[in-house]
Design a protein around this motif. Structure first.
Motif, PDB file in Angstrom:
ATOM      1  N   ALA A  52      -2.497  -9.652  -6.956  1.00 18.29           N
ATOM      2  CA  ALA A  52      -2.138  -8.923  -5.726  1.00 18.29           C
ATOM      3  C   ALA A  52      -2.142  -7.426  -5.993  1.00 18.29           C
ATOM      4  O   ALA A  52      -2.625  -6.633  -5.170  1.00 18.29           O
ATOM      5  CB  ALA A  52      -0.770  -9.364  -5.231  1.00 18.29           C
ATOM      6  N   MET A  53      -1.637  -7.026  -7.153  1.00 16.93           N
ATOM      7  CA  MET A  53      -1.568  -5.589  -7.463  1.00 16.93           C
ATOM      8  C   MET A  53      -2.958  -4.986  -7.599  1.00 16.93           C
ATOM      9  O   MET A  53      -3.249  -3.913  -7.067  1.00 16.93           O
ATOM     10  CB  MET A  53      -0.777  -5.369  -8.743  1.00 16.93           C
ATOM     11  CG  MET A  53       0.695  -5.708  -8.580  1.00 16.93           C
ATOM     12  SD  MET A  53       1.561  -5.638 -10.127  1.00 16.93           S
ATOM     13  CE  MET A  53       1.768  -3.867 -10.332  1.00 16.93           C
ATOM     14  N   GLY A  56      -4.513  -4.351  -4.354  1.00 20.02           N
ATOM     15  CA  GLY A  56      -3.837  -3.403  -3.470  1.00 20.02           C
ATOM     16  C   GLY A  56      -2.946  -4.084  -2.441  1.00 20.02           C
ATOM     17  O   GLY A  56      -2.468  -3.450  -1.511  1.00 20.02           O
ATOM     18  N   LEU A  58       0.421  -6.857  -1.425  1.00 22.22           N
ATOM     19  CA  LEU A  58       1.829  -6.943  -1.813  1.00 22.22           C
ATOM     20  C   LEU A  58       2.059  -8.190  -2.665  1.00 22.22           C
ATOM     21  O   LEU A  58       1.503  -9.247  -2.390  1.00 22.22           O
ATOM     22  CB  LEU A  58       2.735  -7.012  -0.579  1.00 22.22           C
ATOM     23  CG  LEU A  58       2.846  -5.754   0.284  1.00 22.22           C
ATOM     24  CD1 LEU A  58       3.935  -5.925   1.329  1.00 22.22           C
ATOM     25  CD2 LEU A  58       3.118  -4.509  -0.561  1.00 22.22           C
ATOM     26  N   GLY A  85       9.419   2.512  -3.703  1.00 26.30           N
ATOM     27  CA  GLY A  85       8.429   1.437  -3.530  1.00 26.30           C
ATOM     28  C   GLY A  85       9.062   0.127  -3.109  1.00 26.30           C
ATOM     29  O   GLY A  85       8.384  -0.891  -3.034  1.00 26.30           O
ATOM     30  N   PHE A  86      10.320   0.130  -2.811  1.00 26.66           N
ATOM     31  CA  PHE A  86      11.028  -1.053  -2.326  1.00 26.66           C
ATOM     32  C   PHE A  86      12.060  -0.590  -1.313  1.00 26.66           C
ATOM     33  O   PHE A  86      12.754   0.394  -1.589  1.00 26.66           O
ATOM     34  CB  PHE A  86      11.718  -1.796  -3.473  1.00 26.66           C
ATOM     35  CG  PHE A  86      12.526  -2.975  -2.991  1.00 26.66           C
ATOM     36  CD1 PHE A  86      11.931  -4.214  -2.858  1.00 26.66           C
ATOM     37  CD2 PHE A  86      13.867  -2.822  -2.644  1.00 26.66           C
ATOM     38  CE1 PHE A  86      12.674  -5.299  -2.385  1.00 26.66           C
ATOM     39  CE2 PHE A  86      14.601  -3.905  -2.163  1.00 26.66           C
ATOM     40  CZ  PHE A  86      14.002  -5.135  -2.043  1.00 26.66           C
ATOM     41  N   GLN A  92      11.859  -7.844   3.081  1.00 26.54           N
ATOM     42  CA  GLN A  92      12.519  -7.246   1.911  1.00 26.54           C
ATOM     43  C   GLN A  92      13.681  -6.350   2.347  1.00 26.54           C
ATOM     44  O   GLN A  92      14.738  -6.327   1.720  1.00 26.54           O
ATOM     45  CB  GLN A  92      11.522  -6.434   1.079  1.00 26.54           C
ATOM     46  CG  GLN A  92      10.445  -7.278   0.415  1.00 26.54           C
ATOM     47  CD  GLN A  92       9.467  -6.438  -0.421  1.00 26.54           C
ATOM     48  OE1 GLN A  92       9.656  -5.233  -0.603  1.00 26.54           O
ATOM     49  NE2 GLN A  92       8.428  -7.085  -0.926  1.00 26.54           N
ATOM     50  N   ARG A 162      -3.822   4.875 -13.282  1.00 24.85           N
ATOM     51  CA  ARG A 162      -3.508   3.498 -12.893  1.00 24.85           C
ATOM     52  C   ARG A 162      -4.752   2.764 -12.427  1.00 24.85           C
ATOM     53  O   ARG A 162      -5.593   3.335 -11.746  1.00 24.85           O
ATOM     54  CB  ARG A 162      -2.493   3.510 -11.746  1.00 24.85           C
ATOM     55  CG  ARG A 162      -1.096   3.744 -12.197  1.00 24.85           C
ATOM     56  CD  ARG A 162      -0.165   4.002 -11.060  1.00 24.85           C
ATOM     57  NE  ARG A 162      -0.335   3.081  -9.937  1.00 24.85           N
ATOM     58  CZ  ARG A 162       0.500   3.021  -8.908  1.00 24.85           C
ATOM     59  NH1 ARG A 162       1.547   3.823  -8.855  1.00 24.85           N
ATOM     60  NH2 ARG A 162       0.309   2.179  -7.923  1.00 24.85           N
ATOM     61  N   ASP A 164      -5.041   0.582 -10.192  1.00 23.65           N
ATOM     62  CA  ASP A 164      -5.161   0.397  -8.740  1.00 23.65           C
ATOM     63  C   ASP A 164      -5.333   1.731  -8.002  1.00 23.65           C
ATOM     64  O   ASP A 164      -5.315   1.764  -6.780  1.00 23.65           O
ATOM     65  CB  ASP A 164      -3.973  -0.408  -8.182  1.00 23.65           C
ATOM     66  CG  ASP A 164      -2.623   0.259  -8.459  1.00 23.65           C
ATOM     67  OD1 ASP A 164      -2.571   1.207  -9.263  1.00 23.65           O
ATOM     68  OD2 ASP A 164      -1.625  -0.176  -7.861  1.00 23.65           O
ATOM     69  N   ARG A 173      -4.258  -0.429  -0.011  1.00 25.29           N
ATOM     70  CA  ARG A 173      -2.838  -0.073  -0.091  1.00 25.29           C
ATOM     71  C   ARG A 173      -2.414   0.745   1.139  1.00 25.29           C
ATOM     72  O   ARG A 173      -1.308   0.579   1.646  1.00 25.29           O
ATOM     73  CB  ARG A 173      -2.562   0.704  -1.382  1.00 25.29           C
ATOM     74  CG  ARG A 173      -2.465  -0.235  -2.585  1.00 25.29           C
ATOM     75  CD  ARG A 173      -2.747   0.455  -3.881  1.00 25.29           C
ATOM     76  NE  ARG A 173      -1.781   1.460  -4.224  1.00 25.29           N
ATOM     77  CZ  ARG A 173      -2.019   2.462  -5.072  1.00 25.29           C
ATOM     78  NH1 ARG A 173      -3.215   2.580  -5.637  1.00 25.29           N
ATOM     79  NH2 ARG A 173      -1.090   3.317  -5.354  1.00 25.29           N
TER      80      ARG A 173
HETATM   81  P1  AMP Z   1       3.585   1.298  -6.536  1.00 26.47           P
HETATM   82  O1  AMP Z   1       3.675   1.723  -7.961  1.00 26.47           O
HETATM   83  O2  AMP Z   1       4.897   1.383  -5.805  1.00 26.47           O
HETATM   84  O3  AMP Z   1       2.460   1.967  -5.795  1.00 26.47           O
HETATM   85  O4  AMP Z   1       3.230  -0.273  -6.569  1.00 26.47           O
HETATM   86  C1  AMP Z   1       2.037  -0.744  -7.160  1.00 26.47           C
HETATM   87  C2  AMP Z   1       1.741  -2.147  -6.671  1.00 26.47           C
HETATM   88  O5  AMP Z   1       2.817  -3.025  -7.032  1.00 26.47           O
HETATM   89  C3  AMP Z   1       1.648  -2.279  -5.154  1.00 26.47           C
HETATM   90  O6  AMP Z   1       0.351  -1.948  -4.673  1.00 26.47           O
HETATM   91  C4  AMP Z   1       1.982  -3.748  -4.960  1.00 26.47           C
HETATM   92  O7  AMP Z   1       0.892  -4.577  -5.316  1.00 26.47           O
HETATM   93  C5  AMP Z   1       3.058  -3.974  -5.993  1.00 26.47           C
HETATM   94  N1  AMP Z   1       4.403  -3.702  -5.446  1.00 26.47           N
HETATM   95  C6  AMP Z   1       5.230  -2.673  -5.755  1.00 26.47           C
HETATM   96  N2  AMP Z   1       6.375  -2.758  -5.070  1.00 26.47           N
HETATM   97  C7  AMP Z   1       6.277  -3.852  -4.286  1.00 26.47           C
HETATM   98  C8  AMP Z   1       7.136  -4.459  -3.336  1.00 26.47           C
HETATM   99  N3  AMP Z   1       8.320  -3.933  -3.024  1.00 26.47           N
HETATM  100  N4  AMP Z   1       6.699  -5.586  -2.713  1.00 26.47           N
HETATM  101  C9  AMP Z   1       5.512  -6.134  -3.005  1.00 26.47           C
HETATM  102  N5  AMP Z   1       4.643  -5.600  -3.895  1.00 26.47           N
HETATM  103  C10 AMP Z   1       5.016  -4.465  -4.535  1.00 26.47           C
END
Ligand code: AMP
Length: 328
Positions: A52-53, A56, A58, A85-86, A92, A162, A164, A173
């Motif tokens: 999933a990551m 791009g 969730l 990021g949460f 959620q 990174r 992604d 994303r």
């Molecule tokens: P970020 O570093 O916050 O951009 O997160 C990188 C990737 O991790 C995201 O594109 C998602 O695939 C996954 N991810 C991070 N936080 C969440 C979340 N709260 N819920 C679901 N997937 C997440």
């Protein structure tokens, strides 16, 4: 202080969280970092999250919520935390509300970091992370200072990009942010927790806006305007009429990378930004055109059949007219 930094990928949530950690002394809890650590470890959870990551999308709510529950229970998170990021969707956000209610520790503020898409593409294409201390830099706008060393190793930062942060994953994303995460703006506005800041500009400028926003009371939920239209999160919040933007004069200087050949660098930079941004910007352009009212394909007008009674009355009238004409 218990806060959430909300905003699209590249809006600077990670960078500003790290600044706040230094200033306020509460931990940054980034689900992205926790997931990347699980992937690097090769744990079962990491393997489940990786696909999933990379695409791009969730990661499953169940995985993320378990991770957050565990992390919030750690001693360093007891005085407060910065969530980065949460949450990323309404399920959620509701689950977090429940967790914090059980703990008797409600949120203090949610700060929306508002940046336009062109700027996001530029930031994401230049984003690099130190693989030892995790600090986030931007090779265009905020590279490590001359001679700066990593606090973990004492050697120069070892920067990586990174996986992604590539064209396809970034486009996805941004799409996922629009669809799943942006509804949280209204969710938290209704709770009276939302503040918005302009997240364009230097790291120092944004940091001082964030400080002001956290020191200012949010507008009462009862007088906040109705939900903003699609893409409002990427426009100026004042234009969207959403929430007041905290402003302050320039509090820091922009760190400009040393350039051997400015021309070469700007060409490379433009190429890099194009690579990341083209797809996202194209998708957004098409969406914007539709939103601006690009006319739909013309449809053929089909005359609606009159109701039965009307049809019968018309036929009767026509017959009467014919009979009258015949009589004359
Ligand atoms: P970020 O570093 O916050 O951009 O997160 C990188 C990737 O991790 C995201 O594109 C998602 O695939 C996954 N991810 C991070 N936080 C969440 C979340 N709260 N819920 C679901 N997937 C997440």
């Amino acid at each position: 202080m218990r806060i959430i930094l909300l905003g699209p990928p590249g809006s600077g949530k990670g960078t500003q969280s790290q600044r706040l950690v230094e200033r306020v002394g509460i931990p940054q809890i980034s689900t992205g970092d926790l997931l990347r650590a699980a992937v690097a470890k090769g744990s079962a959870l990491g393997l489940r999250a990786k696909a999933a990551m990379d695409a791009g999308g969730l990661v499953d709510d169940e995985i993320v919520l378990d991770m957050i529950r565990e992390r919030l229970a750690e001693p360093d998170a007891q005085p407060g935390f910065i969530l980065d990021g949460f949450p990323r969707n309404l399920a959620q956000a509701r689950a977090l509300d429940g967790m914090l209610k059980d703990l008797g520790k409600p949120l203090d503020a949610v700060v929306l970091m508002d940046v336009d898409y062109g700027e996001l593409a530029r930031r994401i294409s230049g984003r690099r992370t130190c693989q030892d201390c995790g600090r986030v830099f931007n090779v265009f706008t905020s590279p490590p200072a001359e001679g700066e060393t990593c606090p973990k190793t004492g050697a120069p930062h070892r920067l990586f990009q990174r996986s992604d942060d590539n064209e396809n994953a970034v486009a996805e994303r941004l799409r996922v942010y629009d669809e799943k995460t942006r509804p949280l703006v209204d969710f938290y506005r209704r709770q009276g927790l939302l503040r918005a800041i302009q997240a364009a500009g230097t790291v120092d400028d944004v940091a001082s806006r964030l400080r002001v926003a956290l020191e200012t009371s949010p507008p009462p939920a009862s007088v906040t305007p109705p939900p903003s239209p699609p893409r409002a999160a990427h426009r100026s919040p004042t234009k969207a009429g959403a929430v007041p933007v905290a402003r302050r004069g320039a509090a820091g200087r922009e760190v400009v990378p040393k350039r051997k050949s400015p021309k070469r660098k700007s060409v490379n930079r433009a190429k890099s930004e194009r690579a990341i941004g083209a797809k996202a910007v194209r998708a957004r352009g098409a969406k914007a055109a539709r939103a601006k009212g690009a006319k739909p394909a013309p449809t053929r007008r089909v005359k609606a059949a009159p109701p039965r009674g009307v049809k019968a009355a018309r036929a009767k009238g026509a017959k009467r007219a014919r009979t009258k004409r015949g009589a004359r």
